[in-house]
Motif scaffolding. Structure first.
Motif, PDB file in Angstrom:
ATOM      1  N   THR A 102       0.836  -1.205   0.000  1.00 51.32           N
ATOM      2  CA  THR A 102       0.000   0.000   0.000  1.00 51.32           C
ATOM      3  C   THR A 102       0.868   1.252   0.000  1.00 51.32           C
ATOM      4  OG1 THR A 102      -1.836  -1.103   1.119  1.00 51.32           O
ATOM      5  CG2 THR A 102      -1.726   1.290   1.307  1.00 51.32           C
ATOM      6  N   ALA A 103       1.886   1.287   0.858  1.00 52.11           N
ATOM      7  CA  ALA A 103       2.773   2.452   0.924  1.00 52.11           C
ATOM      8  C   ALA A 103       3.544   2.626  -0.380  1.00 52.11           C
ATOM      9  CB  ALA A 103       3.741   2.303   2.092  1.00 52.11           C
ATOM     10  N   TYR A 104       3.998   1.533  -0.961  1.00 57.18           N
ATOM     11  CA  TYR A 104       4.749   1.594  -2.223  1.00 57.18           C
ATOM     12  C   TYR A 104       3.887   2.198  -3.326  1.00 57.18           C
ATOM     13  CZ  TYR A 104       7.695   0.003  -6.110  1.00 57.18           C
ATOM     14  OH  TYR A 104       8.490  -0.035  -7.231  1.00 57.18           O
ATOM     15  N   ARG A 105       2.640   1.727  -3.447  1.00 54.25           N
ATOM     16  CA  ARG A 105       1.740   2.253  -4.479  1.00 54.25           C
ATOM     17  C   ARG A 105       1.418   3.724  -4.218  1.00 54.25           C
ATOM     18  NH1 ARG A 105      -1.773   0.418  -8.335  1.00 54.25           N
ATOM     19  NH2 ARG A 105      -3.724   1.547  -8.629  1.00 54.25           N
ATOM     20  N   MET A 106       1.195   4.076  -2.946  1.00 52.50           N
ATOM     21  CA  MET A 106       0.881   5.462  -2.612  1.00 52.50           C
ATOM     22  C   MET A 106       2.006   6.398  -3.031  1.00 52.50           C
ATOM     23  SD  MET A 106      -0.874   5.009   1.158  1.00 52.50           S
ATOM     24  CE  MET A 106      -1.490   6.701   1.336  1.00 52.50           C
ATOM     25  N   LEU A 107       3.235   6.002  -2.734  1.00 51.46           N
ATOM     26  CA  LEU A 107       4.375   6.870  -3.028  1.00 51.46           C
ATOM     27  C   LEU A 107       4.697   6.934  -4.516  1.00 51.46           C
ATOM     28  CD1 LEU A 107       6.840   5.869  -0.162  1.00 51.46           C
ATOM     29  CD2 LEU A 107       5.954   8.179  -0.569  1.00 51.46           C
ATOM     30  N   PHE A 108       4.913   5.770  -5.115  1.00 47.86           N
ATOM     31  CA  PHE A 108       5.559   5.744  -6.426  1.00 47.86           C
ATOM     32  C   PHE A 108       4.599   5.636  -7.600  1.00 47.86           C
ATOM     33  CE2 PHE A 108       8.595   3.687  -3.378  1.00 47.86           C
ATOM     34  CZ  PHE A 108       9.381   4.823  -3.215  1.00 47.86           C
ATOM     35  N   THR A 109       3.373   5.150  -7.350  1.00 48.43           N
ATOM     36  CA  THR A 109       2.374   5.102  -8.423  1.00 48.43           C
ATOM     37  C   THR A 109       1.435   6.299  -8.349  1.00 48.43           C
ATOM     38  OG1 THR A 109       2.442   2.675  -8.467  1.00 48.43           O
ATOM     39  CG2 THR A 109       0.535   3.748  -9.487  1.00 48.43           C
ATOM     40  N   ASN A 110       0.843   6.532  -7.183  1.00 39.13           N
ATOM     41  CA  ASN A 110      -0.214   7.540  -7.081  1.00 39.13           C
ATOM     42  C   ASN A 110       0.281   8.930  -6.710  1.00 39.13           C
ATOM     43  OD1 ASN A 110      -2.351   5.888  -7.849  1.00 39.13           O
ATOM     44  ND2 ASN A 110      -2.533   5.010  -5.808  1.00 39.13           N
TER      45      ASN A 110
ATOM     46  N   GLU B 269       3.298  -4.562  -8.895  1.00 36.81           N
ATOM     47  CA  GLU B 269       3.883  -3.650  -7.914  1.00 36.81           C
ATOM     48  C   GLU B 269       4.507  -4.412  -6.754  1.00 36.81           C
ATOM     49  OE1 GLU B 269       1.165   0.376  -8.413  1.00 36.81           O
ATOM     50  OE2 GLU B 269       0.267  -1.410  -7.524  1.00 36.81           O
ATOM     51  N   LEU B 270       3.910  -5.541  -6.364  1.00 37.13           N
ATOM     52  CA  LEU B 270       4.510  -6.353  -5.308  1.00 37.13           C
ATOM     53  C   LEU B 270       5.839  -6.932  -5.785  1.00 37.13           C
ATOM     54  CD1 LEU B 270       4.480  -7.601  -2.536  1.00 37.13           C
ATOM     55  CD2 LEU B 270       2.975  -9.408  -3.396  1.00 37.13           C
ATOM     56  N   GLU B 271       5.902  -7.358  -7.032  1.00 35.07           N
ATOM     57  CA  GLU B 271       7.178  -7.822  -7.592  1.00 35.07           C
ATOM     58  C   GLU B 271       8.204  -6.703  -7.586  1.00 35.07           C
ATOM     59  OE1 GLU B 271       5.866 -11.316 -10.722  1.00 35.07           O
ATOM     60  OE2 GLU B 271       5.779  -9.237 -11.382  1.00 35.07           O
ATOM     61  N   ASP B 272       7.779  -5.486  -7.951  1.00 33.92           N
ATOM     62  CA  ASP B 272       8.688  -4.336  -7.934  1.00 33.92           C
ATOM     63  C   ASP B 272       9.157  -4.028  -6.511  1.00 33.92           C
ATOM     64  OD1 ASP B 272       8.399  -4.073 -10.661  1.00 33.92           O
ATOM     65  OD2 ASP B 272       6.931  -2.448 -10.543  1.00 33.92           O
ATOM     66  N   LEU B 273       8.245  -4.140  -5.550  1.00 33.28           N
ATOM     67  CA  LEU B 273       8.592  -3.893  -4.147  1.00 33.28           C
ATOM     68  C   LEU B 273       9.621  -4.912  -3.661  1.00 33.28           C
ATOM     69  CD1 LEU B 273       8.264  -2.651  -1.332  1.00 33.28           C
ATOM     70  CD2 LEU B 273       6.176  -4.010  -1.054  1.00 33.28           C
ATOM     71  N   LEU B 274       9.429  -6.163  -3.999  1.00 35.55           N
ATOM     72  CA  LEU B 274      10.395  -7.187  -3.621  1.00 35.55           C
ATOM     73  C   LEU B 274      11.765  -6.886  -4.228  1.00 35.55           C
ATOM     74  CD1 LEU B 274       8.049 -10.270  -4.066  1.00 35.55           C
ATOM     75  CD2 LEU B 274       9.202  -9.657  -1.928  1.00 35.55           C
ATOM     76  N   SER B 275      11.790  -6.451  -5.484  1.00 34.61           N
ATOM     77  CA  SER B 275      13.056  -6.087  -6.128  1.00 34.61           C
ATOM     78  C   SER B 275      13.679  -4.858  -5.474  1.00 34.61           C
ATOM     79  CB  SER B 275      12.825  -5.824  -7.622  1.00 34.61           C
ATOM     80  OG  SER B 275      12.370  -6.984  -8.287  1.00 34.61           O
TER      81      SER B 275
END
Length: 321
Positions: free
Chosen positions: A140-148, A274-280
């Motif tokens: 959720t935090a990853y999407r909030m920051l880098f996508t939205n 996005e979860l794959e990107d977060l893991l990377s």
């Protein structure tokens, strides 16, 4: 198998509906696979489920838990993506997407069944406990920051309510991505820990910042809404994924929003990509989820009580062995 599950709905005292005990083995479905759970993390979603939000009484009893890391049927270490039916995999053609435990038994158990599409490989560099924190709060935090929010290295971000899972994730991810992160918390000890985690500075809620920021990560809701809007630079973005203090602020700040051409963006969970990107991202930067405490599954009630009281900084993880 042993599990923590919602046996009843209680909107006022949600923990009254939490039970720990034996439940049937997960149902096998075509296109689904069974994962042996090693670690699963708590989210506020689990408390809302006990209140009946997204979980009607007709689907009880429901094993709780959205996030997990474990071992798949081939012996591989894996992480689960918590959104079921996002692309139709493993569900009927007319079934809307849902978060695990809204329709299907969850991860606070020794085993869980999910669509094969929802299983991702876990890096050996991540512990099971760390990996179990990623699929909801950190995603959720990853999407909030880098996508939205669309922030880039060097941009400034305000994270409201330091201490919760999404907020601590946003601070850590923002620091690792080269953002200038500010945070707020009512608790002095949490403000100190936010700085240790990577915030430039942490303030009491409502305090004037040294600069207006490019984006605000908002999960608190009514209590911090006006401050979030006032903290944005012209053209800035407020991304909201929760409202733990309520969803009806006293002042909506509409004049400021349209006059300064601010953007307000809703955000929920994240995609498998996005979860794959977060893991990377975790592998490349070395950033790791902040785990407040690890408890055995049979002490799940303690974890729920701490989360409900707000007396934590980071994630609470349950383990099955």
């Amino acid at each position: 198998m042993f599990a923590a599950y919602a046996a009843r709905i209680d909107r006022d005292q949600p923990l009254n509906g939490l039970e720990l005990g034996e439940r049937p083995e997960p149902e096998v479905r075509p296109g689904w696979t069974t994962v042996t759970v090693k670690a699963a993390s708590l989210n506020h979603h689990d408390l809302w489920s006990l209140r009946g939000v997204g979980l009607p009484e007709g689907r009880l009893p429901m094993i709780l838990g959205c996030d997990a890391a474990g071992i798949d049927e081939d012996g591989n270490e894996v992480v689960l993506h918590s959104v079921i039916g996002q692309t139709g995999h493993g569900v009927g053609p007319d079934e809307p997407r849902s978060i695990l435990t809204e329709r299907y038994q969850g991860t606070f158990a020794e085993r869980v069944t999910v669509p094969r599409w929802n299983v991702l490989p876990k890096s050996k560099d991540l512990s099971f406990e760390e990996a179990a924190c990623l699929p909801t709060a950190w995603l959720t935090a990853y999407r909030m920051l880098f996508t939205n929010a669309g922030v880039r290295p060097g941009d400034s971000v305000l994270v409201q309510g330091a201490g919760g899972g999404v907020a601590t994730a946003a601070i850590a991810l923002g620091k690792a991505a080269g953002l200038r992160v500010f945070a707020t918390s009512r608790d002095e000890a949490k403000r100190k820990r936010a700085v240790e985690l990577g915030a430039v500075e942490a303030y009491e809620p409502g305090a004037r910042l040294p600069q207006r920021v490019d984006a605000v990560i908002e999960t608190v809701g009514a209590a911090t809404w006006s401050h979030s809007v006032k903290s944005l630079r012209p053209g800035g973005t407020l991304v909201i994924s929760g409202a733990t203090s309520g969803d009806r602020p006293a002042h909506a700040e509409l004049t400021r929003i349209f006059f300064l051409e601010l953007k307000v963006v809703g955000s929920t969970m994240g995609s498998k990509d996005e979860l794959e990107d977060l893991l990377s991202f975790c592998a490349a930067t070395g950033v790791r989820p902040l785990v407040d405490d690890v408890l055995p599954l049979d002490r799940a009630r303690e974890g729920f009580e701490r989360m409900a009281s707000g007396e934590l900084f980071g994630k609470i993880v349950l383990t099955t062995s």
